[in-house]
Design a protein around this motif. Sequence first.
Motif, PDB file in Angstrom:
ATOM      1  N   PRO A 147       0.832  -1.203   0.000  1.00  0.00           N
ATOM      2  CA  PRO A 147       0.000   0.000   0.000  1.00  0.00           C
ATOM      3  C   PRO A 147       0.871   1.260   0.000  1.00  0.00           C
ATOM      4  O   PRO A 147       1.868   1.327   0.733  1.00  0.00           O
ATOM      5  N   LEU A 177      -8.642   1.977   5.104  1.00  0.00           N
ATOM      6  CA  LEU A 177      -7.445   1.868   4.261  1.00  0.00           C
ATOM      7  C   LEU A 177      -6.287   2.679   4.822  1.00  0.00           C
ATOM      8  O   LEU A 177      -5.120   2.280   4.708  1.00  0.00           O
ATOM      9  N   ARG A 220     -14.527   3.596   4.348  1.00  0.00           N
ATOM     10  CA  ARG A 220     -13.427   2.940   3.648  1.00  0.00           C
ATOM     11  C   ARG A 220     -12.125   3.741   3.701  1.00  0.00           C
ATOM     12  O   ARG A 220     -11.067   3.156   3.947  1.00  0.00           O
ATOM     13  N   TRP A 253      -5.124  -5.045   0.418  1.00  0.00           N
ATOM     14  CA  TRP A 253      -4.512  -3.863   1.016  1.00  0.00           C
ATOM     15  C   TRP A 253      -3.849  -4.277   2.326  1.00  0.00           C
ATOM     16  O   TRP A 253      -2.658  -4.230   2.474  1.00  0.00           O
ATOM     17  N   ALA A 309      -8.498  -3.964   5.998  1.00  0.00           N
ATOM     18  CA  ALA A 309      -9.221  -3.541   4.805  1.00  0.00           C
ATOM     19  C   ALA A 309      -9.990  -4.700   4.189  1.00  0.00           C
ATOM     20  O   ALA A 309     -11.101  -4.522   3.680  1.00  0.00           O
ATOM     21  N   TYR A 360      -3.417   4.898  -2.408  1.00  0.00           N
ATOM     22  CA  TYR A 360      -4.474   5.260  -1.459  1.00  0.00           C
ATOM     23  C   TYR A 360      -5.403   6.306  -2.055  1.00  0.00           C
ATOM     24  O   TYR A 360      -6.634   6.175  -1.996  1.00  0.00           O
ATOM     25  N   GLN A 418     -12.894  -2.953  -3.411  1.00  0.00           N
ATOM     26  CA  GLN A 418     -11.452  -3.166  -3.343  1.00  0.00           C
ATOM     27  C   GLN A 418     -11.007  -4.204  -4.374  1.00  0.00           C
ATOM     28  O   GLN A 418     -10.018  -4.001  -5.085  1.00  0.00           O
TER      29      GLN A 418
END
Length: 229
Positions: A8, A191, A187, A168, A172, A13, A23
């Motif tokens: 990530p 994340l 979300r 992720w 997540a 992001y 996702q």
Amino acid sequence: MVIPPLRPTFARYWQIIRSPYSQLRFFQYEKIPQLKLKGRVLDLGGGKNAHYTSLLKIDGQLDNINISPNYAPTYVADANQPWPVESAIYDHLISFNTLEHIERDVFALGEFLRTLKPGGSFHILVPFLYRVHASPYDFHRHTALAWELHFKAHGVPPENLVIEPLLWDSLATGFSFLEMTRLRYLRPLALLIGLLRLVGVKGERLPERLSKDWSEYAVGYYISGTKPA
């Protein structure tokens, strides 16, 4: 072999929190445009009306096989039965979010690979830790090890196979089951927590010390490789 998932990053992001997709779909749509295929390509589960058609970069001929004529495929056929396709005529194979909907998915995988030329490549996207989404049915979620065994049974050894977990982080992935609810607005926070867990970690992919544990929470897999010559 199973490789570490992508790390990530802040750049990813900002892309994913603005994405209208789940996702799983976001991670898949990262992969599809990277495929640059030349020659004859067979798409299992696609058709002229498939939603991802505009993302494909193919220099050559694209054929499709689908049970539904609504997708305007080249072949309208049930993938659970022997396919009306010649053996070893395609340079590349693709299949996105289809094998989980086929009851005899291991049989279909064999037919899929049968149509591929020796030395040809295949690219498959499948869900793993993801909600049931019948279209019209939803049968399977295989682990990475199971996929390795299925491909080996059809003549593709582990050294010809790459399985990339799509995720992720574990939090997540858990939140991904709430993406279709009113809590979907959380979300960005879910994340961000995963991103902050990796402050100081560098590299394109997760380091080995994190990869093994985090890969257990894959929302899906990108499976690629070549048919032995």
